[in-house]
Design a protein around this motif. Sequence first.
Motif, PDB file in Angstrom:
ATOM      1  N   SER A  56      -9.608  33.585  -5.478  1.00  0.00           N
ATOM      2  CA  SER A  56      -8.363  33.977  -6.271  1.00  0.00           C
ATOM      3  C   SER A  56      -8.631  34.324  -7.615  1.00  0.00           C
ATOM      4  CB  SER A  56      -7.539  32.645  -6.338  1.00  0.00           C
ATOM      5  OG  SER A  56      -7.167  32.203  -5.010  1.00  0.00           O
ATOM      6  N   ASP A  57      -7.655  35.029  -8.294  1.00  0.00           N
ATOM      7  CA  ASP A  57      -8.142  35.119 -10.000  1.00  0.00           C
ATOM      8  C   ASP A  57      -7.816  33.959 -10.614  1.00  0.00           C
ATOM      9  OD1 ASP A  57      -8.009  37.964  -9.373  1.00  0.00           O
ATOM     10  OD2 ASP A  57      -5.824  38.229  -9.893  1.00  0.00           O
ATOM     11  N   GLN A  58      -7.215  33.015 -10.133  1.00  0.00           N
ATOM     12  CA  GLN A  58      -7.244  31.730 -10.848  1.00  0.00           C
ATOM     13  C   GLN A  58      -7.669  30.699  -9.480  1.00  0.00           C
ATOM     14  OE1 GLN A  58      -7.348  30.344 -14.005  1.00  0.00           O
ATOM     15  NE2 GLN A  58      -8.244  28.925 -12.487  1.00  0.00           N
ATOM     16  N   THR A  65     -13.319  27.189  -6.770  1.00  0.00           N
ATOM     17  CA  THR A  65     -14.067  27.366  -8.249  1.00  0.00           C
ATOM     18  C   THR A  65     -15.580  27.230  -7.684  1.00  0.00           C
ATOM     19  OG1 THR A  65     -12.276  26.050  -9.157  1.00  0.00           O
ATOM     20  CG2 THR A  65     -13.970  26.716 -10.207  1.00  0.00           C
ATOM     21  N   GLU A  90     -17.583  30.152 -12.869  1.00  0.00           N
ATOM     22  CA  GLU A  90     -16.166  30.406 -12.506  1.00  0.00           C
ATOM     23  C   GLU A  90     -15.340  29.175 -13.284  1.00  0.00           C
ATOM     24  OE1 GLU A  90     -13.402  32.823 -10.732  1.00  0.00           O
ATOM     25  OE2 GLU A  90     -15.456  33.207 -10.787  1.00  0.00           O
ATOM     26  N   GLY A  92     -11.923  26.901 -13.279  1.00  0.00           N
ATOM     27  CA  GLY A  92     -10.939  26.489 -12.480  1.00  0.00           C
ATOM     28  C   GLY A  92      -9.936  25.562 -12.789  1.00  0.00           C
ATOM     29  N   ILE A 133       0.412  28.467 -15.656  1.00  0.00           N
ATOM     30  CA  ILE A 133      -0.727  28.711 -14.615  1.00  0.00           C
ATOM     31  C   ILE A 133       0.178  28.377 -13.293  1.00  0.00           C
ATOM     32  CG2 ILE A 133      -2.619  27.775 -13.456  1.00  0.00           C
ATOM     33  CD1 ILE A 133      -3.630  27.154 -16.625  1.00  0.00           C
ATOM     34  N   GLU A 138      -3.323  33.423 -15.452  1.00  0.00           N
ATOM     35  CA  GLU A 138      -4.596  32.747 -15.657  1.00  0.00           C
ATOM     36  C   GLU A 138      -4.523  32.020 -16.880  1.00  0.00           C
ATOM     37  OE1 GLU A 138      -8.158  35.255 -15.079  1.00  0.00           O
ATOM     38  OE2 GLU A 138      -6.832  36.542 -14.104  1.00  0.00           O
ATOM     39  N   PRO A 139      -5.639  30.946 -16.880  1.00  0.00           N
ATOM     40  CA  PRO A 139      -5.480  30.142 -18.532  1.00  0.00           C
ATOM     41  C   PRO A 139      -5.667  30.909 -19.335  1.00  0.00           C
ATOM     42  CG  PRO A 139      -6.620  29.124 -16.652  1.00  0.00           C
ATOM     43  CD  PRO A 139      -6.363  30.369 -15.976  1.00  0.00           C
ATOM     44  N   LYS A 153      -9.659  34.410 -23.406  1.00  0.00           N
ATOM     45  CA  LYS A 153     -10.909  33.967 -22.478  1.00  0.00           C
ATOM     46  C   LYS A 153     -12.062  34.416 -22.739  1.00  0.00           C
ATOM     47  CE  LYS A 153     -10.103  37.460 -19.079  1.00  0.00           C
ATOM     48  NZ  LYS A 153     -10.017  37.483 -17.459  1.00  0.00           N
TER      49      LYS A 153
END
Length: 190
Positions: A56-58, A65, A90, A92, A133, A138-139, A153
């Motif tokens: 997943s994108d997140q 993760t 990655e 997560g 989120i 995404e964070p 990011k």
Amino acid sequence: MAFPKRKNIQKKDRQKLVIVGSKNPVKIQCTDNGFHQAFEDQQFIVQGMNVDSQVSDQPFGDQETFQGAFNRAKNAKKSFPEADFWVGIEGGVDDFEDQMVAYAWVVVLDHKNQIGKSKTGTFFLPDIISKLIKNGLEPGAADDKVFDRENSKEGNGAVGILTHGHVNRVEYYQQAILLALIPFMNGHIY
């Protein structure tokens, strides 16, 4: 970015090539710093390349993760097999006692099928970011929205913002790079 041609490099005194499964400058810099810190007597060229994490994108939870980090390292190796090391990083999130925590997994692969794995420290996210989120951001995008920033990011990220710059994101990831390099630094017992 151009990669060095292996046939033009003398084996005994050549620099080792490390491919990071991302073009994020933070991930490239922490990998460069970590390898040079772990192996002070060696020279490395660290390059990033965009590869698919196949998650997943997140990513949510340790397993997804970790799988994303592993897939990034594996896909970097598949895309550029001439390198000496491949690194996947990655980020997560997970739920813990009704709060959301953030962290990252690191995976390092080499030609001998050796694998190094490590995880960064975790920290709790404020509810305002956690809600964004959970609603699909995404964070990094959530941080940008809450703190009125752009592309955090690729900068200090949530860990830097929330600690008021006392925890540098490069250093935060760098420690996990070093921990993932333990098997390579101690090959005689791994």
